[in-house]
Design a protein around this motif. Structure first.
Motif, PDB file in Angstrom:
ATOM      1  N   LEU A 104      56.040  49.460 -33.000  1.00 55.71           N
ATOM      2  CA  LEU A 104      54.762  49.406 -32.312  1.00 55.71           C
ATOM      3  C   LEU A 104      55.007  49.461 -30.803  1.00 55.71           C
ATOM      4  CD1 LEU A 104      51.712  48.976 -32.098  1.00 55.71           C
ATOM      5  CD2 LEU A 104      52.114  46.509 -32.349  1.00 55.71           C
ATOM      6  N   ALA A 105      54.499  50.490 -30.180  1.00 51.68           N
ATOM      7  CA  ALA A 105      54.564  50.644 -28.726  1.00 51.68           C
ATOM      8  C   ALA A 105      53.147  50.961 -28.274  1.00 51.68           C
ATOM      9  CB  ALA A 105      55.529  51.755 -28.334  1.00 51.68           C
ATOM     10  N   PRO A 106      52.339  49.923 -28.001  1.00 50.09           N
ATOM     11  CA  PRO A 106      50.938  50.155 -27.652  1.00 50.09           C
ATOM     12  C   PRO A 106      50.798  51.179 -26.531  1.00 50.09           C
ATOM     13  CG  PRO A 106      51.356  47.815 -27.919  1.00 50.09           C
ATOM     14  CD  PRO A 106      52.692  48.492 -27.964  1.00 50.09           C
ATOM     15  N   LEU A 107      49.857  52.085 -26.695  1.00 49.67           N
ATOM     16  CA  LEU A 107      49.665  53.122 -25.693  1.00 49.67           C
ATOM     17  C   LEU A 107      49.348  52.499 -24.343  1.00 49.67           C
ATOM     18  CD1 LEU A 107      47.518  55.750 -27.632  1.00 49.67           C
ATOM     19  CD2 LEU A 107      49.977  55.816 -27.162  1.00 49.67           C
ATOM     20  N   PRO A 108      49.920  53.044 -23.272  1.00 48.42           N
ATOM     21  CA  PRO A 108      49.632  52.518 -21.941  1.00 48.42           C
ATOM     22  C   PRO A 108      48.137  52.562 -21.650  1.00 48.42           C
ATOM     23  CG  PRO A 108      51.432  54.103 -21.864  1.00 48.42           C
ATOM     24  CD  PRO A 108      50.852  54.177 -23.233  1.00 48.42           C
ATOM     25  N   ALA A 109      47.648  51.550 -20.964  1.00 51.70           N
ATOM     26  CA  ALA A 109      46.223  51.461 -20.622  1.00 51.70           C
ATOM     27  C   ALA A 109      46.044  51.670 -19.125  1.00 51.70           C
ATOM     28  CB  ALA A 109      45.651  50.116 -21.051  1.00 51.70           C
TER      29      ALA A 109
END
Length: 394
Positions: A347-352
């Motif tokens: 899991l690598a949350p998309l940059p915000a």
């Protein structure tokens, strides 16, 4: 990498429609229409940043080709869900003959926030879309808003050059057909195929136009034909291989497959070996071959392993588009058992940026980096409600 807001051009919708983007708006579940092409903001990159990303993309592409070679050499087709020996043999033959088979383009989806290395989320090398908006309206937007600036975008020129270079691989004396699925009500497939057909015509190729549903089968000759009953000797299809080899004409496709060397009657573009790169199992095989590579995320086929307790993971069906079937699992949570084979990726949350989750779509034409398209989403999964934003190099 920086996100900046800007006032949209007053006539933006009509403008991008005239430039080939037939669906500038997206209908959402509440029946509202919201911009798909979103020029209320844009992204800025520095030239050194883009040059580094280009090098990353070309390295990832080389690694993917090496992984494809490994899959074929080691006979690991079952890891991709390819269990029919006939299909596996067709893919292997296409791979061994790849120098004789036209292959045009692909799109890497990358995790990147401007501060660390870009990391591969997936590779669509068979039927990638969002091409038109990246190649055309984005370029003209830059010329309107930032004349004299630059953009990571050589898509059009490279596509025309690719068709010119590969024209000699096409069967002589017959048009190159371009096929889309009429089942796509949005018009994205037709738009993408029409644009690719235009680039082929600019390269001097004789082309034809057909929907997949209109392709006929001539029982007497044992060949695929178009609406004028001409033999289809070569066909660019925006139609996934996993559909082509499982629908009711699958046996005919395999029986008449031209895999190079004039061994059949229909040459399909993209070629069958692209099944090796558009399957999420590729992500796990890459991690196996290149462990701890800075541009990869840990990924496995037999379950999330340590990811379940450390970083969390994303379960991705081996085949799927627009985020369909993708589920996110935080560390320590109980993940449901999946009936279908999956790739389990860290899991690598998309940059915000300003609350918008961003994924970079980096294009490859033949074997070279060719351009960038950026999509934003409200959630962590980039789905059919994502928005396309332009970018500029300043």
């Amino acid at each position: 990498m920086e996100r900046r807001t800007i006032e949209p051009r007053p006539d933006w919708q009509q403008t991008v429609e005239e430039q080939g983007l037939v669906y500038p708006l997206t209908r959402h579940p509440d029946d509202s229409l919201r911009p798909y092409w979103d020029e209320s903001a844009y992204y800025v990159f520095s030239l050194p940043e883009v040059e580094a990303l280009e090098e990353t993309v070309e390295e990832l592409h080389r690694m993917c080709l090496a992984a494809a070679d490994h899959i074929v050499s080691a006979g690991r087709f079952a890891d991709l869900g390819i269990t029919d020996p006939r299909i596996a043999n067709a893919v292997a033959e296409a791979w061994h003959r790849r120098a004789e088979l036209p292959s045009v383009y692909g799109r890497f989806d990358l995790h990147y926030d401007g501060t660390g290395p870009a990391r591969l989320l997936e590779y669509n090398a068979d039927t990638p879309t969002s091409l038109v908006e990246a190649a055309s309206p984005q370029w003209f937007w830059m010329e309107d808003r930032f004349p004299g600036a630059d953009q990571w975008n050589s898509l059009h020129e490279r596509l025309v050059a690719a068709w010119k270079k590969q024209a000699a691989l096409l069967p002589p004396g017959a048009p190159l057909h371009f096929a889309y699925s009429s089942a796509d009500e949005l018009g994205e497939d037709m738009m993408t195929v029409a644009y690719l057909k235009e680039t082929a015509e600019q390269a001097g190729l004789d082309t034809g136009w057909i929907s997949m549903e209109e392709i006929g089968w001539d029982r007497l000759s044992g060949r695929f034909v178009d609406k004028q009953l001409r033999f289809i000797r070569s066909c660019f299809k925006l139609y996934p291989w996993e559909w082509l080899i499982t629908d009711r004409f699958a046996d005919h496709v395999l029986d008449t497959l031209d895999n190079g060397g004039g061994t059949g009657t229909t040459l399909w573009i993209e070629p069958a070996w692209k099944m090796l790169l558009s399957n999420k199992a590729l992500l796990a095989i890459l991690w196996e071959l290149y462990p701890d590579h800075p541009n990869l995320l840990p990924a496995y086929l037999d379950g999330p392993r340590e990811l379940a307790h450390t970083t969390g993971h994303v379960a991705k069906p081996l085949l799927g588009r627009e985020g369909a079937g993708v589920t996110i699992h935080e560390p320590g949570t109980e993940a449901p058992v999946r009936d279908e084979p999956c790739c389990y990726q860290q899991l690598a949350p998309l940059p915000a940026f300003d609350g918008n989750h961003v994924v970079l779509g980096a294009w490859v034409v033949e074997d070279e980096s060719a351009g960038l398209g950026i999509r934003e989403s409200s959630g962590l999964i980039t789905d059919e409600y994502a928005r396309f934003l332009p970018h500029v190099i300043l």
